[in-house]
Design an enzyme around this catalytic site. Structure first.
Site, PDB file in Angstrom:
ATOM      1  N   LYS A 177      18.272  65.985  54.751  1.00  0.00           N
ATOM      2  CA  LYS A 177      18.279  65.090  53.969  1.00  0.00           C
ATOM      3  C   LYS A 177      16.898  63.711  54.008  1.00  0.00           C
ATOM      4  CE  LYS A 177      21.003  61.745  51.593  1.00  0.00           C
ATOM      5  NZ  LYS A 177      20.353  60.573  51.383  1.00  0.00           N
ATOM      6  N   ASP A 208      14.890  62.352  48.799  1.00  0.00           N
ATOM      7  CA  ASP A 208      16.164  61.605  48.207  1.00  0.00           C
ATOM      8  C   ASP A 208      15.337  59.709  47.696  1.00  0.00           C
ATOM      9  OD1 ASP A 208      17.958  60.203  46.404  1.00  0.00           O
ATOM     10  OD2 ASP A 208      19.242  59.871  48.439  1.00  0.00           O
ATOM     11  N   LYS A 260      15.194  59.305  44.373  1.00  0.00           N
ATOM     12  CA  LYS A 260      15.002  58.522  43.036  1.00  0.00           C
ATOM     13  C   LYS A 260      14.294  57.869  42.977  1.00  0.00           C
ATOM     14  CE  LYS A 260      20.562  57.565  45.228  1.00  0.00           C
ATOM     15  NZ  LYS A 260      19.753  57.727  46.831  1.00  0.00           N
ATOM     16  N   ASP A 308      10.619  55.060  37.107  1.00  0.00           N
ATOM     17  CA  ASP A 308       9.409  54.296  36.683  1.00  0.00           C
ATOM     18  C   ASP A 308       8.289  54.778  35.248  1.00  0.00           C
ATOM     19  OD1 ASP A 308       6.831  52.562  37.687  1.00  0.00           O
ATOM     20  OD2 ASP A 308       6.808  52.920  38.982  1.00  0.00           O
ATOM     21  N   THR A 355      26.920  55.023  43.034  1.00  0.00           N
ATOM     22  CA  THR A 355      28.435  54.883  42.982  1.00  0.00           C
ATOM     23  C   THR A 355      28.663  53.587  43.651  1.00  0.00           C
ATOM     24  OG1 THR A 355      27.906  56.566  45.035  1.00  0.00           O
ATOM     25  CG2 THR A 355      28.670  57.893  43.070  1.00  0.00           C
ATOM     26  N   ARG A 371      26.770  60.209  58.387  1.00  0.00           N
ATOM     27  CA  ARG A 371      27.668  60.294  59.755  1.00  0.00           C
ATOM     28  C   ARG A 371      28.896  61.017  60.455  1.00  0.00           C
ATOM     29  NH1 ARG A 371      27.534  54.596  57.287  1.00  0.00           N
ATOM     30  NH2 ARG A 371      28.107  55.493  55.246  1.00  0.00           N
TER      31      ARG A 371
END
Ligand code: C5P
Length: 234
Positions: A38, A65, A67, A70, A124, A215
């Site tokens: 990603k 990614d 997002k 618009d 989230t 991570r």
């Protein structure tokens, strides 16, 4: 483990590195048969399409990614550009509304290469208070439920959601709706800034198709060992 109609590998490694060199160097340790990648806003803003193209040339399926959120015409143009890069998955914000998502779907239908098209419902990171502050009513979960249904009606292949939302969304939308979830932490890894996490096995059992993991794989001494341990869990 539950079978998914969406093919393996089910692990998407979040390449959250500040520059192209570090990202490519890290990716060289990984195997496209064992994970997808990603690229998000930070790396893309620094390194642009070049890093995306190089990762795809190395054989990886890439989730871009960004997002998009618009006006419909602009989002359609951005989705067409992303599809032309040859990425495997892209995403938009469901809060952009039905016409914006339909415009994204229509342009992807006409593209030579057709990435999976997913939507983010509610970030989230947002608390109930913050959701009310921007004028939405109800709980975060109410909003996720409503926006996921809107995303599906508007032609999205699935949604990006918290692991805690996966089971309900799977029940509501069936096997063909793609559920992608970050916030996944193996039991042996540190949680960092993620809260309300689930382990890979819990997220997959709840019905997640793809797990976005950063991570626990990127910030450890032996990334391949970490990936193998996660694979064993899923
Ligand atoms: O390092 P970590 O596993 O926390 O990385 C998770 C990735 O998923 C990051 O790229 C983060 O931006 C992304 N993400 C998230 N939570 C969301 C949406 C995306 O952690 N709600």
């Amino acid at each position: 483990m539950r079978d998914s109609i969406f093919s393996s590998p089910h692990i998407i490694v979040a390449l959250d590195f500040p520059d192209q060199q570090q990202a490519l160097q890290f990716a060289r340790q990984l195997d496209p048969q064992r994970c997808r990648l990603k690229v998000g806003k930070e790396l893309f803003t620094r390194a642009g399409t070049q890093v995306v193209e190089q990762l795809i040339d190395s054989g990886f399926d890439l989730f871009l990614d960004l997002k998009f959120h618009d006006i419909p015409n602009t989002v359609a143009g951005a989705c067409a550009a992303a599809a032309d890069l040859g990425v495997w998955m892209i995403n938009v914000h469901a809060l952009g509304g039905r016409r914006m998502m339909e415009a994204a779907r229509n342009v992807i239908e006409q593209s030579g290469h057709q990435p999976l098209l997913t939507a983010v419902t509610i970030l989230t990171s947002m608390s109930e208070n913050e959701i009310h502050e921007i004028g939405l009513t109800g709980t975060p979960r109410d909003n996720v439920t409503r926006l996921a249904a809107l995303a599906r009606e508007s032609g999205m292949d699935g949604v990006v959601c918290s692991p805690r939302e996966v089971a309900d969304l799977r029940r509501e939308h069936g096997e063909e709706f793609c559920l992608v979830t970050p916030g996944v932490r193996p039991s042996w890894s540190v949680k960092g800034d993620q809260s309300r996490t689930m382990t890979p096995v819990e997220a997959r059992q709840a019905g997640a198709d793809y797990l976005v993991i950063g991570r626990p794989i990127t910030a450890v001494a032996n990334p391949l060992e970490a990936l193998s341990a996660i694979e064993k869990e899923t």
